[in-house]
Design a protein around this motif. Structure first.
Motif, PDB file in Angstrom:
ATOM      1  N   GLY A 224       0.791  -1.227   0.000  1.00  0.00           N
ATOM      2  CA  GLY A 224       0.000   0.000   0.000  1.00  0.00           C
ATOM      3  C   GLY A 224       0.819   1.270   0.000  1.00  0.00           C
ATOM      4  N   ASP A 225       2.120   1.159   0.213  1.00  0.00           N
ATOM      5  CA  ASP A 225       2.983   2.335   0.185  1.00  0.00           C
ATOM      6  C   ASP A 225       3.086   2.894  -1.238  1.00  0.00           C
ATOM      7  N   GLY A 226       3.599   4.138  -1.328  1.00  0.00           N
ATOM      8  CA  GLY A 226       3.773   4.777  -2.621  1.00  0.00           C
ATOM      9  C   GLY A 226       5.166   4.575  -3.181  1.00  0.00           C
ATOM     10  N   HIS A 227       5.240   4.386  -4.500  1.00  0.00           N
ATOM     11  CA  HIS A 227       6.508   4.225  -5.209  1.00  0.00           C
ATOM     12  C   HIS A 227       6.520   5.217  -6.369  1.00  0.00           C
ATOM     13  N   LEU A 228       7.444   6.173  -6.355  1.00  0.00           N
ATOM     14  CA  LEU A 228       7.575   7.170  -7.407  1.00  0.00           C
ATOM     15  C   LEU A 228       8.844   6.879  -8.197  1.00  0.00           C
ATOM     16  N   VAL A 229       8.685   6.552  -9.468  1.00  0.00           N
ATOM     17  CA  VAL A 229       9.812   6.094 -10.279  1.00  0.00           C
ATOM     18  C   VAL A 229       9.928   6.969 -11.525  1.00  0.00           C
ATOM     19  N   HIS A 230      11.088   7.600 -11.700  1.00  0.00           N
ATOM     20  CA  HIS A 230      11.300   8.462 -12.861  1.00  0.00           C
ATOM     21  C   HIS A 230      12.439   7.920 -13.730  1.00  0.00           C
ATOM     22  N   SER A 231      12.683   8.600 -14.836  1.00  0.00           N
ATOM     23  CA  SER A 231      13.772   8.257 -15.768  1.00  0.00           C
ATOM     24  C   SER A 231      13.658   6.834 -16.304  1.00  0.00           C
ATOM     25  N   VAL A 232      12.415   6.423 -16.583  1.00  0.00           N
ATOM     26  CA  VAL A 232      12.203   5.077 -17.121  1.00  0.00           C
ATOM     27  C   VAL A 232      12.313   5.125 -18.643  1.00  0.00           C
ATOM     28  N   PRO A 233      13.204   4.335 -19.262  1.00  0.00           N
ATOM     29  CA  PRO A 233      13.245   4.304 -20.724  1.00  0.00           C
ATOM     30  C   PRO A 233      11.885   3.891 -21.271  1.00  0.00           C
ATOM     31  N   PRO A 234      11.435   4.506 -22.354  1.00  0.00           N
ATOM     32  CA  PRO A 234      10.099   4.194 -22.879  1.00  0.00           C
ATOM     33  C   PRO A 234       9.846   2.696 -23.045  1.00  0.00           C
ATOM     34  N   GLY A 235      10.857   1.965 -23.446  1.00  0.00           N
ATOM     35  CA  GLY A 235      10.683   0.531 -23.637  1.00  0.00           C
ATOM     36  C   GLY A 235      10.550  -0.259 -22.348  1.00  0.00           C
ATOM     37  N   GLU A 236      10.818   0.390 -21.205  1.00  0.00           N
ATOM     38  CA  GLU A 236      10.744  -0.284 -19.912  1.00  0.00           C
ATOM     39  C   GLU A 236       9.521   0.135 -19.093  1.00  0.00           C
ATOM     40  N   LEU A 237       8.673   0.997 -19.644  1.00  0.00           N
ATOM     41  CA  LEU A 237       7.544   1.502 -18.869  1.00  0.00           C
ATOM     42  C   LEU A 237       6.626   0.381 -18.383  1.00  0.00           C
ATOM     43  N   ASP A 238       6.312  -0.559 -19.254  1.00  0.00           N
ATOM     44  CA  ASP A 238       5.431  -1.659 -18.844  1.00  0.00           C
ATOM     45  C   ASP A 238       6.079  -2.496 -17.740  1.00  0.00           C
ATOM     46  N   ASN A 239       7.374  -2.718 -17.850  1.00  0.00           N
ATOM     47  CA  ASN A 239       8.075  -3.484 -16.815  1.00  0.00           C
ATOM     48  C   ASN A 239       8.067  -2.747 -15.483  1.00  0.00           C
ATOM     49  N   ALA A 240       8.175  -1.422 -15.543  1.00  0.00           N
ATOM     50  CA  ALA A 240       8.158  -0.635 -14.310  1.00  0.00           C
ATOM     51  C   ALA A 240       6.796  -0.721 -13.637  1.00  0.00           C
TER      52      ALA A 240
ATOM     53  N   ALA B 253       3.421  -3.248  -9.252  1.00  0.00           N
ATOM     54  CA  ALA B 253       2.329  -4.128  -8.844  1.00  0.00           C
ATOM     55  C   ALA B 253       2.855  -5.338  -8.080  1.00  0.00           C
ATOM     56  N   THR B 254       3.951  -5.903  -8.539  1.00  0.00           N
ATOM     57  CA  THR B 254       4.541  -7.063  -7.868  1.00  0.00           C
ATOM     58  C   THR B 254       4.963  -6.715  -6.446  1.00  0.00           C
ATOM     59  N   ARG B 255       5.404  -5.478  -6.243  1.00  0.00           N
ATOM     60  CA  ARG B 255       5.844  -5.032  -4.923  1.00  0.00           C
ATOM     61  C   ARG B 255       4.696  -4.468  -4.079  1.00  0.00           C
ATOM     62  N   SER B 256       3.467  -4.630  -4.565  1.00  0.00           N
ATOM     63  CA  SER B 256       2.261  -4.256  -3.820  1.00  0.00           C
ATOM     64  C   SER B 256       2.190  -2.767  -3.498  1.00  0.00           C
ATOM     65  N   ALA B 257       2.667  -1.940  -4.426  1.00  0.00           N
ATOM     66  CA  ALA B 257       2.521  -0.504  -4.237  1.00  0.00           C
ATOM     67  C   ALA B 257       1.042  -0.146  -4.269  1.00  0.00           C
ATOM     68  N   GLY B 258       0.625   0.750  -3.365  1.00  0.00           N
ATOM     69  CA  GLY B 258      -0.760   1.167  -3.340  1.00  0.00           C
ATOM     70  C   GLY B 258      -1.027   2.342  -4.253  1.00  0.00           C
ATOM     71  N   PHE B 259       0.004   3.148  -4.483  1.00  0.00           N
ATOM     72  CA  PHE B 259      -0.110   4.305  -5.358  1.00  0.00           C
ATOM     73  C   PHE B 259       1.288   4.684  -5.808  1.00  0.00           C
ATOM     74  N   GLY B 260       1.360   5.511  -6.834  1.00  0.00           N
ATOM     75  CA  GLY B 260       2.679   5.939  -7.296  1.00  0.00           C
ATOM     76  C   GLY B 260       2.644   6.480  -8.698  1.00  0.00           C
ATOM     77  N   MET B 261       3.830   6.583  -9.266  1.00  0.00           N
ATOM     78  CA  MET B 261       3.981   7.127 -10.611  1.00  0.00           C
ATOM     79  C   MET B 261       5.143   6.427 -11.298  1.00  0.00           C
ATOM     80  N   VAL B 262       4.953   6.166 -12.570  1.00  0.00           N
ATOM     81  CA  VAL B 262       6.033   5.714 -13.438  1.00  0.00           C
ATOM     82  C   VAL B 262       6.097   6.703 -14.587  1.00  0.00           C
ATOM     83  N   THR B 263       7.254   7.319 -14.792  1.00  0.00           N
ATOM     84  CA  THR B 263       7.362   8.331 -15.831  1.00  0.00           C
ATOM     85  C   THR B 263       8.682   8.221 -16.572  1.00  0.00           C
ATOM     86  N   ASP B 264       8.624   8.596 -17.837  1.00  0.00           N
ATOM     87  CA  ASP B 264       9.834   8.615 -18.649  1.00  0.00           C
ATOM     88  C   ASP B 264      10.619   9.903 -18.457  1.00  0.00           C
TER      89      ASP B 264
END
Length: 219
Positions: free
Chosen positions: A165-181, A186-197
């Motif tokens: 349920g904790d938040g995970h904010l992840v930046h600088s994701v290569p476009p090809g890795e967005l789905d993996n991020a 989800a695998t780490r059970s984040a409750g909210f967050g952001m994935v951005t390129d």
């Protein structure tokens, strides 16, 4: 998992951005939290353009948080309380306490800010120390962002100290890795967050690729 989006664009100079976020929130109820960031706070007095824009977002079902900078417990408490008090004049649900401390010896400003927000009926509070804080912070009853950093580090992170349920904010994701991020969140059970390129200094303030794709052109 809900998405947390920082929104710094002024509603008069970037109306198309606010319209896109409002449209997305209305089409995807209860999936979007927007942190309204106005240069670290709403400034002196109330800005009618922000009042109207945030009211539209709230009516669309978007959860709204006003940005407050804790300065890693170095900002004067009087300034923190002033920011919280000014946000109480806007139709937001709570506050996003950025640059929060993580040490048990620096918990005071975070506790004071959360208490002030609740007294002002800003019930939703999110702390962002960017790392798992001392367990004493859990007793404050706020949501906590336990990661705030680049994809390269997130991919190697062992998750120690995080809770479901904790938040995970992840930046600088290569476009090809967005789905993996997204999948790793989800695998780490984040409750909210952001994935951005996007990368700092505007990692979370510019529209990420997935939302920019549906953003209408300015009129």
């Amino acid at each position: 998992m809900t998405t947390l989006l920082r929104l710094e664009a002024h509603p008069l100079t970037a109306r198309h951005v606010w319209d896109a976020v409002t449209e997305y929130g209305a089409a995807h109820p209860d999936t979007l939290t927007v942190v309204v960031s106005v240069a670290g706070g709403p400034g002196n007095g109330r800005d009618p353009s922000y009042t109207a824009a945030t009211a539209r977002l709230r009516a669309a079902g978007v959860r709204l948080l006003g940005y407050v900078d804790l300065g890693f417990a170095t900002r004067p408490v009087s300034r923190i309380l002033a920011d919280v008090d000014r946000w109480a004049g806007y139709p937001v649900h709570g506050v996003f306490l950025d640059r929060a401390p993580a040490s048990p010896f620096s918990i005071g400003p975070a506790a004071v800010a959360i208490g002030a927000a609740r007294r002002a009926d800003l019930r939703d509070t999110v702390l962002n120390p960017g790392m798992p804080p001392d367990p004493s912070y859990r007793a404050l009853g706020a949501e906590i962002c336990v990661f705030d950093g680049p994809w390269e580090r997130y991919a190697r992170w062992d998750g120690a100290g995080a809770e479901p349920g904790d938040g995970h904010l992840v930046h600088s994701v290569p476009p090809g890795e967005l789905d993996n991020a997204w999948l790793l969140q989800a695998t780490r059970s984040a409750g909210f967050g952001m994935v951005t390129d996007h990368a700092p200094p505007r990692a979370y303030t510019d529209l990420p690729a997935w939302l920019a794709a549906v953003t209408p052109l300015p009129v």
